[in-house]
Design an enzyme around this catalytic site. Structure first.
Site, PDB file in Angstrom:
ATOM      1  CG  HIS A  55       0.516   6.284  -0.601  1.00  0.00           C
ATOM      2  ND1 HIS A  55      -0.584   6.861  -1.182  1.00  0.00           N
ATOM      3  CD2 HIS A  55       0.064   5.640   0.512  1.00  0.00           C
ATOM      4  CE1 HIS A  55      -1.656   6.589  -0.450  1.00  0.00           C
ATOM      5  NE2 HIS A  55      -1.292   5.849   0.581  1.00  0.00           N
ATOM      6  CD  GLU A  80      -4.699   6.414   2.274  1.00  0.00           C
ATOM      7  OE1 GLU A  80      -4.396   5.266   2.605  1.00  0.00           O
ATOM      8  OE2 GLU A  80      -3.847   7.297   2.059  1.00  0.00           O
ATOM      9  CG  HIS A 135      -1.692   1.212   1.480  1.00  0.00           C
ATOM     10  ND1 HIS A 135      -3.043   1.292   1.249  1.00  0.00           N
ATOM     11  CD2 HIS A 135      -1.320   2.444   1.959  1.00  0.00           C
ATOM     12  CE1 HIS A 135      -3.478   2.500   1.562  1.00  0.00           C
ATOM     13  NE2 HIS A 135      -2.453   3.231   1.994  1.00  0.00           N
ATOM     14  CD  GLU A 136       2.001   3.521   3.635  1.00  0.00           C
ATOM     15  OE1 GLU A 136       2.331   4.628   3.165  1.00  0.00           O
ATOM     16  OE2 GLU A 136       0.906   3.340   4.190  1.00  0.00           O
TER      17      GLU A 136
END
Length: 616
Positions: free
Chosen positions: A169, A241, A165-166
């Protein structure tokens, strides 16, 4: 959207944030003037003069701008500065702590799979909530931080889901926007922070009622800024998100990982809350909601947990998952033998690989790290021995040539490099960039003198035979850029302004990667490959100077780093057109593409899914 489109979209979001910031400043200034006018009328029973309103407006606007500029300067180091701001501790590459070692392994595998430089890894030891964030000004200087609660609560698969997930980003250009928001919005909420501080510090004192009233006024005025700050963050963060959650599933091919992590948050008494005093300012950067806010929904920086789980894993069954959550698949390394492969992608599909991760690459990254000898891995994670690993990578195969290279570098580096060279001989071209990436976190912690000594030694090694290959040159440029980063260029240049530099890099790529064709003529294949790339750039191959100009490649690569995102996409497309002009790609070409992409801050994942043994 591909990597370049995400980067461009992030820039548009930055412009929108600036507009919202201006509106927020205007609202705070208006509130200041309202309070000033009210206080003046209550004191004098007369309307306030225009000069008072002008003075109040100027003072409030100046204070907000000054605080924002100060914070932008304070965060100039990017991700490292953000991690230190929240009291996070850097995890040493050679850590012996099992939980921290597992975290580093997951981050390293994800970095290798995506072609991103291995981020610095931090742990927030005092935080019991399950949370994480990525921060940095660009892909190559990012950091990933997780809470102690996440380390101690999540399984490896769940932790991998959070890290994936990070990484979304990192790849989608969210980090610089988030850091910029952190710095800029600090000015908007500053008045509220000062007012809150005055009220708390003066509470209970008899002689400070006036200061308490001033504090109350500042807090009320500042709350207008807090309102707008939260509104800006929620408007920017929530959809990102959802995208990052979906990317986590795409990267890992394991919806149970991210869904299981979100379920653990749902079951945890600490949730995702962060106790650090900067939790409010950083709430938009975290994996989960860092603070509780009223008027939930309007100000929430993150979607509800149930909605996030439903989107990534519609069939998630909590009880069934919990019964098996401690079971993690084991991955093992394997080796292949093919030196080249058919390239079945269009140029558009090739460009879309930049900044992408798929499950096969994550599996491949695990095999790469599993195939690296344990002794070499240990050396990569220690500052004193990571340098000799890089030197050993560039050593020539015949022993006399190798000894000539080692003769011109300090004994503190040459001795260990000589020992490591035999261990690295069995590792092919695909290991070069991963080994460099794995060494960089340890090397960055060295002193400036030690970094300069290593770079001088690398240069001496590649110049020992008075010949420098493009591979050696790009490795040097890449390591130098990572250890002694140049001043950041604004990525606004157009390709039309830098066509000579783009043509030079294209010529380098063609001369370094092109092989002899079926008729035995290398010249014919050179021309064909060069023409394929030149046509994408909108020039003729005849305008490209023949041969190699190694002295100018560093300057060309550095200038091209300043291209705007969509302009970089055209350059990458031209390079892919050249190396895949005949429908195939060699391992040497693939790894050279990845190295050039790394220098240009356009991370390419491994282009082969099989471990090969072709030397460079």
């Amino acid at each position: 959207m591909n990597f370049f489109e995400h980067q461009a979209a992030a820039r548009r979001s930055s412009r929108m944030m600036v507009l919202l910031f201006v509106l927020a400043v205007a609202a705070v200034v208006a509130s200041v003037d309202f309070v000033l006018g009210l206080v003046y009328r209550m004191s004098t029973n007369e309307p306030a003069p225009p000069s008072l309103y002008a003075l109040g407006a100027a003072a409030a606007a100046a204070l907000i701008v000054l605080v924002s500029v100060f914070n932008i300067a304070r965060l100039s180091q990017g991700g490292v500065a953000v991690a230190r701001m929240v009291g996070a501790r850097r995890v040493s590459p050679d850590t012996a702590d099992p939980a921290e070692r597992r975290l580093r392994n997951v981050v390293e595998e994800m970095a290798i799979a995506s072609g991103v430089r291995v981020p610095e890894v931090f742990v927030m030891d005092e935080e019991r909530g399950i949370n994480a964030f990525a921060a940095g000004w660009n892909v190559s200087s990012s950091v990933v931080a997780v809470t102690r609660g996440a380390l101690e609560t999540l399984t490896r698969d769940e932790l991998q889901g959070v890290i994936a997930h990070e990484f979304s980003h990192i790849l989608n250009g969210d980090m610089p926007l988030n850091v910029r928001m952190l710095a800029v919005l600090a000015g908007i909420v500053f008045l509220a922070s000062v007012g809150d501080f005055l009220m708390r510090s003066m509470r209970g004192s008899r002689d400070t009622k006036g200061l308490i009233l001033v504090g109350l006024a500042l807090f009320v005025v500042g709350y207008v800024g807090l309102f707008f700050a939260r509104l800006i963050k929620s408007s920017v963060a929530r959809q990102r998100e959802f995208l990052a959650d979906a990317s986590s599933v795409q990267f890992t091919r394991n919806p149970d990982g991210i869904a299981g992590a979100l379920d653990q948050i749902r079951a945890s008494t600490s949730g995702t809350l962060i106790a650090n005093r900067y939790a409010e300012e950083m709430s938009h950067m975290f994996f989960g909601a860092a603070v509780k806010v009223r008027l939930g929904g309007l100000f929430d920086t993150h979607p509800p947990l149930d909605e996030r789980i439903r989107r990534v894993h519609p069939r998630f069954e909590r009880e069934a998952y919990r019964a098996k959550r401690d079971v993690a698949p084991e991955q093992k390394g394997r080796r292949g033998s093919d030196l080249s492969a058919a390239w079945g992608r269009t140029l558009e599909e090739s460009v879309a690989l930049v900044g992408s991760v798929d499950p096969h690459k994550v599996d491949f990254a695990a095999r790469v790290t599993a195939a690296i000898p344990e002794r070499v891995l240990k050396d990569l994670h220690a500052p004193q021995t990571a340098g000799p690993v890089l030197i050993a990578l560039l050593l020539a195969e015949p022993e006399p040539a190798r000894e000539l290279q080692l003769r011109n570098i300090p004994p503190s580096l040459s001795g260990r490099a000589r020992e490591l060279s035999s261990l690295l001989q069995g590792l092919g071209a695909q290991f070069h960039l991963p080994l460099i990436d794995l060494a960089l976190p340890a090397l960055r912690s060295e002193t400036e003198a030690a970094k300069s000594e290593l770079l001088a030694a690398l240069e001496a090694v590649v110049n020992a035979d008075r010949r420098m290959s493009l591979h050696e040159l790009v490795v040097l440029a890449f390591v130098r850029d990572q250890l002694l980063p140049p001043a950041k260029l604004p990525e606004t240049r157009r390709l039309a302004e830098l066509l000579p530099q783009a043509a030079s890099v294209l010529s380098f790529m063609v001369h370094a990667g092109t092989r002899i064709d079926a008729t035995g003529s290398r010249e014919a294949t050179l021309r064909a490959a060069l023409q394929a790339g030149a046509s994408v750039l909108g020039i003729t191959s005849a305008t490209i100077a023949p041969g190699l100009n190694l002295h100018g490649i560093n300057a060309a690569l550095e200038a091209l780093r300043g291209l705007a995102p969509m302009e970089k996409a055209v350059l990458v497309k031209a390079l892919f057109a050249a190396v895949t002009y005949d429908g195939t790609i060699r391992l040497a070409e693939a790894e050279l593409m990845r190295l050039v992409g790394a220098v240009l801050d356009c991370p390419l994942p491994p282009l082969f899914d099989t471990l090969l043994a072709e030397p460079l």
